[in-house]
Enzyme design. Structure first.
Site, PDB file in Angstrom:
ATOM      1  N   HIS A 114     -32.709   9.154  12.178  1.00  0.00           N
ATOM      2  CA  HIS A 114     -33.557   8.159  12.814  1.00  0.00           C
ATOM      3  C   HIS A 114     -34.255   7.297  11.774  1.00  0.00           C
ATOM      4  O   HIS A 114     -34.682   7.826  10.757  1.00  0.00           O
ATOM      5  CB  HIS A 114     -34.611   8.871  13.682  1.00  0.00           C
ATOM      6  CG  HIS A 114     -35.417   7.947  14.511  1.00  0.00           C
ATOM      7  ND1 HIS A 114     -34.891   7.263  15.587  1.00  0.00           N
ATOM      8  CD2 HIS A 114     -36.710   7.559  14.406  1.00  0.00           C
ATOM      9  CE1 HIS A 114     -35.837   6.501  16.114  1.00  0.00           C
ATOM     10  NE2 HIS A 114     -36.944   6.670  15.419  1.00  0.00           N
ATOM     11  N   GLU A 132     -10.248 -11.597  14.754  1.00  0.00           N
ATOM     12  CA  GLU A 132     -10.945 -11.563  13.460  1.00  0.00           C
ATOM     13  C   GLU A 132     -11.116 -12.976  12.897  1.00  0.00           C
ATOM     14  O   GLU A 132     -12.202 -13.361  12.461  1.00  0.00           O
ATOM     15  CB  GLU A 132     -10.177 -10.684  12.471  1.00  0.00           C
ATOM     16  CG  GLU A 132     -10.266  -9.198  12.837  1.00  0.00           C
ATOM     17  CD  GLU A 132      -9.585  -8.273  11.847  1.00  0.00           C
ATOM     18  OE1 GLU A 132      -8.808  -8.751  11.000  1.00  0.00           O
ATOM     19  OE2 GLU A 132      -9.840  -7.043  11.920  1.00  0.00           O
ATOM     20  N   TYR A 167      -5.521  -8.355  16.789  1.00  0.00           N
ATOM     21  CA  TYR A 167      -6.473  -8.170  15.689  1.00  0.00           C
ATOM     22  C   TYR A 167      -6.750  -9.479  14.928  1.00  0.00           C
ATOM     23  O   TYR A 167      -7.892  -9.862  14.698  1.00  0.00           O
ATOM     24  CB  TYR A 167      -5.886  -7.212  14.651  1.00  0.00           C
ATOM     25  CG  TYR A 167      -5.958  -5.748  14.928  1.00  0.00           C
ATOM     26  CD1 TYR A 167      -5.053  -5.131  15.796  1.00  0.00           C
ATOM     27  CD2 TYR A 167      -6.886  -4.942  14.272  1.00  0.00           C
ATOM     28  CE1 TYR A 167      -5.080  -3.766  15.999  1.00  0.00           C
ATOM     29  CE2 TYR A 167      -6.920  -3.572  14.476  1.00  0.00           C
ATOM     30  CZ  TYR A 167      -6.018  -2.990  15.336  1.00  0.00           C
ATOM     31  OH  TYR A 167      -6.047  -1.638  15.538  1.00  0.00           O
ATOM     32  N   ALA A 194      15.171  -6.823  -4.253  1.00  0.00           N
ATOM     33  CA  ALA A 194      16.203  -5.787  -4.198  1.00  0.00           C
ATOM     34  C   ALA A 194      17.039  -5.885  -2.931  1.00  0.00           C
ATOM     35  O   ALA A 194      16.518  -6.158  -1.851  1.00  0.00           O
ATOM     36  CB  ALA A 194      15.541  -4.418  -4.259  1.00  0.00           C
ATOM     37  N   GLU A 227     -27.222   7.096  15.667  1.00  0.00           N
ATOM     38  CA  GLU A 227     -27.787   8.315  16.278  1.00  0.00           C
ATOM     39  C   GLU A 227     -27.538   8.354  17.790  1.00  0.00           C
ATOM     40  O   GLU A 227     -27.576   9.423  18.407  1.00  0.00           O
ATOM     41  CB  GLU A 227     -29.275   8.467  15.975  1.00  0.00           C
ATOM     42  CG  GLU A 227     -30.166   7.443  16.638  1.00  0.00           C
ATOM     43  CD  GLU A 227     -31.650   7.616  16.299  1.00  0.00           C
ATOM     44  OE1 GLU A 227     -32.145   8.754  16.349  1.00  0.00           O
ATOM     45  OE2 GLU A 227     -32.304   6.595  15.977  1.00  0.00           O
ATOM     46  N   THR A 262       0.591  -6.915   1.655  1.00  0.00           N
ATOM     47  CA  THR A 262      -0.190  -7.702   2.618  1.00  0.00           C
ATOM     48  C   THR A 262      -1.674  -7.368   2.522  1.00  0.00           C
ATOM     49  O   THR A 262      -2.527  -8.250   2.457  1.00  0.00           O
ATOM     50  CB  THR A 262       0.314  -7.422   4.049  1.00  0.00           C
ATOM     51  OG1 THR A 262       1.681  -7.818   4.130  1.00  0.00           O
ATOM     52  CG2 THR A 262      -0.492  -8.183   5.082  1.00  0.00           C
ATOM     53  N   CYS A 263      -1.991  -6.082   2.501  1.00  0.00           N
ATOM     54  CA  CYS A 263      -3.396  -5.649   2.566  1.00  0.00           C
ATOM     55  C   CYS A 263      -4.243  -6.274   1.466  1.00  0.00           C
ATOM     56  O   CYS A 263      -5.289  -6.857   1.725  1.00  0.00           O
ATOM     57  CB  CYS A 263      -3.453  -4.119   2.495  1.00  0.00           C
ATOM     58  SG  CYS A 263      -5.121  -3.489   2.406  1.00  0.00           S
ATOM     59  N   SER A 303       0.825  -1.218   0.000  1.00  0.00           N
ATOM     60  CA  SER A 303       0.000   0.000   0.000  1.00  0.00           C
ATOM     61  C   SER A 303       0.857   1.264   0.000  1.00  0.00           C
ATOM     62  O   SER A 303       0.667   2.162  -0.819  1.00  0.00           O
ATOM     63  CB  SER A 303      -0.896   0.018   1.236  1.00  0.00           C
ATOM     64  OG  SER A 303      -1.651  -1.154   1.295  1.00  0.00           O
ATOM     65  N   GLY A 304       1.825   1.344   0.928  1.00  0.00           N
ATOM     66  CA  GLY A 304       2.636   2.555   1.068  1.00  0.00           C
ATOM     67  C   GLY A 304       3.557   2.769  -0.119  1.00  0.00           C
ATOM     68  O   GLY A 304       3.683   3.889  -0.638  1.00  0.00           O
ATOM     69  N   ARG A 334      -2.602 -15.871  25.990  1.00  0.00           N
ATOM     70  CA  ARG A 334      -1.796 -16.018  27.213  1.00  0.00           C
ATOM     71  C   ARG A 334      -2.196 -15.052  28.330  1.00  0.00           C
ATOM     72  O   ARG A 334      -1.894 -15.300  29.494  1.00  0.00           O
ATOM     73  CB  ARG A 334      -0.323 -15.830  26.882  1.00  0.00           C
ATOM     74  CG  ARG A 334       0.032 -14.456  26.329  1.00  0.00           C
ATOM     75  CD  ARG A 334       1.492 -14.398  25.912  1.00  0.00           C
ATOM     76  NE  ARG A 334       1.855 -13.094  25.358  1.00  0.00           N
ATOM     77  CZ  ARG A 334       3.063 -12.810  24.901  1.00  0.00           C
ATOM     78  NH1 ARG A 334       4.006 -13.719  24.924  1.00  0.00           N
ATOM     79  NH2 ARG A 334       3.329 -11.618  24.407  1.00  0.00           N
TER      80      ARG A 334
HETATM   81  P1  NDP Z   1      -0.895  -8.227  17.398  1.00  0.00           P
HETATM   82  O1  NDP Z   1       0.403  -7.624  17.712  1.00  0.00           O
HETATM   83  O2  NDP Z   1      -2.103  -7.377  17.303  1.00  0.00           O
HETATM   84  O3  NDP Z   1      -1.204  -9.383  18.440  1.00  0.00           O
HETATM   85  C1  NDP Z   1      -0.281 -10.403  18.678  1.00  0.00           C
HETATM   86  C2  NDP Z   1      -0.829 -11.296  19.747  1.00  0.00           C
HETATM   87  O4  NDP Z   1       0.019 -12.429  19.893  1.00  0.00           O
HETATM   88  C3  NDP Z   1      -0.908 -10.603  21.105  1.00  0.00           C
HETATM   89  O5  NDP Z   1      -2.124 -10.943  21.707  1.00  0.00           O
HETATM   90  C4  NDP Z   1       0.277 -11.201  21.851  1.00  0.00           C
HETATM   91  O6  NDP Z   1       0.053 -11.296  23.220  1.00  0.00           O
HETATM   92  C5  NDP Z   1       0.341 -12.585  21.256  1.00  0.00           C
HETATM   93  N1  NDP Z   1       1.680 -13.155  21.355  1.00  0.00           N
HETATM   94  C6  NDP Z   1       2.849 -12.572  21.029  1.00  0.00           C
HETATM   95  N2  NDP Z   1       3.884 -13.399  21.275  1.00  0.00           N
HETATM   96  C7  NDP Z   1       3.353 -14.528  21.764  1.00  0.00           C
HETATM   97  C8  NDP Z   1       3.903 -15.756  22.238  1.00  0.00           C
HETATM   98  N3  NDP Z   1       5.202 -15.972  22.232  1.00  0.00           N
HETATM   99  N4  NDP Z   1       3.059 -16.702  22.694  1.00  0.00           N
HETATM  100  C9  NDP Z   1       1.725 -16.478  22.709  1.00  0.00           C
HETATM  101  N5  NDP Z   1       1.144 -15.353  22.297  1.00  0.00           N
HETATM  102  C10 NDP Z   1       1.950 -14.385  21.826  1.00  0.00           C
HETATM  103  O7  NDP Z   1      -0.623  -9.028  16.056  1.00  0.00           O
HETATM  104  P2  NDP Z   1      -1.546  -9.677  14.957  1.00  0.00           P
HETATM  105  O8  NDP Z   1      -0.704 -10.786  14.431  1.00  0.00           O
HETATM  106  O9  NDP Z   1      -2.913  -9.996  15.445  1.00  0.00           O
HETATM  107  O10 NDP Z   1      -1.682  -8.508  13.900  1.00  0.00           O
HETATM  108  C11 NDP Z   1      -0.546  -7.783  13.436  1.00  0.00           C
HETATM  109  C12 NDP Z   1      -0.897  -6.355  13.168  1.00  0.00           C
HETATM  110  O11 NDP Z   1      -1.565  -6.263  11.926  1.00  0.00           O
HETATM  111  C13 NDP Z   1      -1.856  -5.716  14.176  1.00  0.00           C
HETATM  112  O12 NDP Z   1      -1.211  -5.219  15.296  1.00  0.00           O
HETATM  113  C14 NDP Z   1      -2.520  -4.633  13.371  1.00  0.00           C
HETATM  114  O13 NDP Z   1      -1.753  -3.471  13.445  1.00  0.00           O
HETATM  115  C15 NDP Z   1      -2.502  -5.202  11.954  1.00  0.00           C
HETATM  116  N6  NDP Z   1      -3.844  -5.697  11.614  1.00  0.00           N
HETATM  117  C16 NDP Z   1      -4.854  -4.797  11.484  1.00  0.00           C
HETATM  118  C17 NDP Z   1      -6.126  -5.211  11.193  1.00  0.00           C
HETATM  119  C18 NDP Z   1      -7.227  -4.212  11.092  1.00  0.00           C
HETATM  120  O14 NDP Z   1      -6.953  -3.037  10.907  1.00  0.00           O
HETATM  121  N7  NDP Z   1      -8.474  -4.629  11.208  1.00  0.00           N
HETATM  122  C19 NDP Z   1      -6.435  -6.632  10.981  1.00  0.00           C
HETATM  123  C20 NDP Z   1      -5.305  -7.495  11.173  1.00  0.00           C
HETATM  124  C21 NDP Z   1      -4.068  -7.035  11.460  1.00  0.00           C
HETATM  125  P3  NDP Z   1       0.140 -10.023  24.221  1.00  0.00           P
HETATM  126  O15 NDP Z   1      -1.117  -9.237  23.993  1.00  0.00           O
HETATM  127  O16 NDP Z   1       0.206 -10.632  25.575  1.00  0.00           O
HETATM  128  O17 NDP Z   1       1.395  -9.287  23.839  1.00  0.00           O
END
Ligand code: NDP
Length: 460
Positions: A444, A189, A185, A119, A449, A45-46, A18-19, A206
């Site tokens: 409405h 999802e 996320y 690259a 609203e 990715t997007c 995207s960027g 966790r």
């Molecule tokens: P996130 O960083 O959002 O979440 C990662 C999750 O994995 C966290 O809950 C984390 O736990 C857990 N985790 C990390 N390490 C471990 C481990 N060793 N063992 C067990 N659990 C672990 O990453 P995602 O992969 O869900 O998404 C990546 C990014 O992509 C997002 O942050 C977002 O910015 C983007 N995205 C946006 C979307 C949208 O706009 N709708 C949709 C999908 C992705 P903890 O919370 O404890 O750190």
């Protein structure tokens, strides 16, 4: 404008996500001579393994509820409705191919030279492009690193059996039993998607409660709604090991529980995609967060090497990369000095079911930042569900700085929350007050609203 006389290109963009694509097109529109290099799909990715296919699958999953809801409105559907994974997957593949073609035509139409290669940057103005048919050395006044992120999976016994989010879209067969590790996320999802499509679904996280960093009430509300829809949420546990058993997997949890499933998805975050990029040669290093540091002009420690998007700090969101691309082009290819991006009021949606939409501060963050806040909440069953019989509820919430009356946070969990919050985000971004919200006449009957009729203070 840059003086490009010494170099083949004014700008070489590495990564057509995207960027990268937005920066290449916009720079080219200023008259710059631009090339972009990509060895995978166009759109990053997007388009290919993120937002777009995810949203298509989320639409598919929503039909489950719609079929249930229809009866109360007089629709009699053949029972049981049958879902065909291959149809969804293959229609999705065709749509993504169509979008890849659009991206190619956009770049060509903008006069950007496209290299299908990988690259490696070798100095401040030079990259070597490899595509299996020999190396090509390209020079540019500026090089933009826009290679984004890549899914990361922790190592544990059997972790090789877990798929990442790049691999989950094109499964050969539909998983009757689906398990996702993570509480971000992607985990929420995809657990909603596979649950909606009919899988027995487990989410393993966790921590105490998923979606760390989001408003606590939003997290709790989403948890209750997802459980009501049938997602099995396992908190305070992790995967100890995965064992393959023929076509299925036994997933051993630290809680002692063992779950037998057909697919395990690790949604455990993403890391900067810098493999083979040549950062070491340039002497560029990632910071503690694993991001490439840049200044306000998106320059790395080497001023001719720029970077944006998921490679750099800031929310990993497509619209952020797009906004950064426009800023970068303004800084480097026009005479305008743009105002710096305000990262504090970036709205976001999580497409779990029901959706979350959010902009600004959580209640917890607002309490830390301001001496006194006012919180206005409503939690209701949408009008549609009076006849549908669904028990699904909607949450809406405004957080106000008491001293200035400015709305500093708006949150929603419910149908099309992202669509609603996108509009509200303009008001929050503009710094409008609760009084402005109250003076706005509602539409409405809508759910939205409620955001302009929240008169009763919930708490301070
Ligand atoms: P996130 O960083 O959002 O979440 C990662 C999750 O994995 C966290 O809950 C984390 O736990 C857990 N985790 C990390 N390490 C471990 C481990 N060793 N063992 C067990 N659990 C672990 O990453 P995602 O992969 O869900 O998404 C990546 C990014 O992509 C997002 O942050 C977002 O910015 C983007 N995205 C946006 C979307 C949208 O706009 N709708 C949709 C999908 C992705 P903890 O919370 O404890 O750190």
């Amino acid at each position: 404008m840059v003086d490009a006389s010494e170099y083949e290109y004014d700008l070489l963009v590495i990564g057509a996500g995207s960027g990268g694509v937005r920066a290449a097109r916009m720079a080219s529109a200023t008259g710059a001579n631009v090339a972009i290099v990509e060895d995978r799909y166009l759109g990053g990715t997007c388009v290919n393994v993120g937002c777009v296919p995810k949203k298509l699958y989320s639409y598919a999953a929503h039909f489950h509820d719609s079929f249930d809801d229809a009866a109360g409105f007089g629709w009699q559907l053949p029972e049981p409705a049958r879902f065909d994974w291959a149809t969804l997957r293959d229609n999705k593949i065709s749509e993504i191919k169509r979008l890849n073609g659009i991206y190619q035509r956009l770049l060509e139409g903008a006069g950007v030279t496209l290299f299908n290669a990988r690259a490696t940057v070798v100095d401040a103005h030079t990259a070597v492009l490899k595509n299996g048919q020999g190396d090509l050395t390209v020079t540019a006044q500026k090089i933009l690193l826009a290679t984004g992120g890549w899914p990361w999976v922790p190592e544990f016994p059997g972790s090789e059996h877990a798929l990442d989010s790049n691999q989950i879209f094109d499964l050969a067969t539909f998983p009757k039993r689906f398990l996702v590790l993570g509480g971000g996320y992607i985990a929420v999802e995809f657990s909603s998607i596979f649950n909606g499509l009919g899988s027995e679904t487990h989410l393993i996280y966790r921590g105490e409660l998923f979606l760390k960093g989001f408003d606590q009430q939003v997290r709790e509300f989403t948890c209750a709604e997802m459980e009501r829809k049938g997602v099995n949420l396992h908190f305070n546990t992790n995967i100890e090991r995965i064992e393959a058993t023929g076509n299925a997997y036994n997933v051993y949890l630290t809680s002692g529980e063992v779950l037998e499933v057909d697919v395990v998805l690790a949604a455990t975050g993403r890391k900067a995609n810098i493999n083979g990029l040549g950062l070491e040669t340039l002497g560029l290093t990632l910071d503690e967060q694993g991001k490439l540091p840049v200044n306000e002009r998106f320059e790395t420690a080497i001023p001719s090497v720029l970077a944006l998007g998921d490679l750099t700090a800031g929310p990993e969101l497509t619209p952020v990369a797009l906004a950064e691309a426009m800023q970068l082009v303004d800084h480097h290819f026009t005479d305008t000095v743009p105002k710096s991006l305000d990262y504090s009021t970036i709205p976001t949606a999580v497409f779990c079911h029901p959706n979350i939409g959010t902009v600004g501060l959580s209640e917890e963050a607002a309490r830390e930042k301001f001496a006194n806040i006012r919180v206005y909440c409503t939690d209701f069953r949408a009008m549609k569900h009076t006849l549908s019989g669904s028990q699904e509820r909607t949450l809406m919430k405004l957080i106000v700085d008491d001293a200035t009356d400015v709305v500093v946070g708006a949150h929603m969990v419910g149908e099309e929350a992202g669509e609603v919050i996108q509009g509200i985000a303009i008001a929050v971004r503009a710094g409008l007050t609760k009084h402005d919200f109250d003076r706005t006449v509602g539409i409405h009957p809508t759910g939205a609203e409620e955001f302009v009729t929240l008169r009763t203070l919930t708490r301070t």
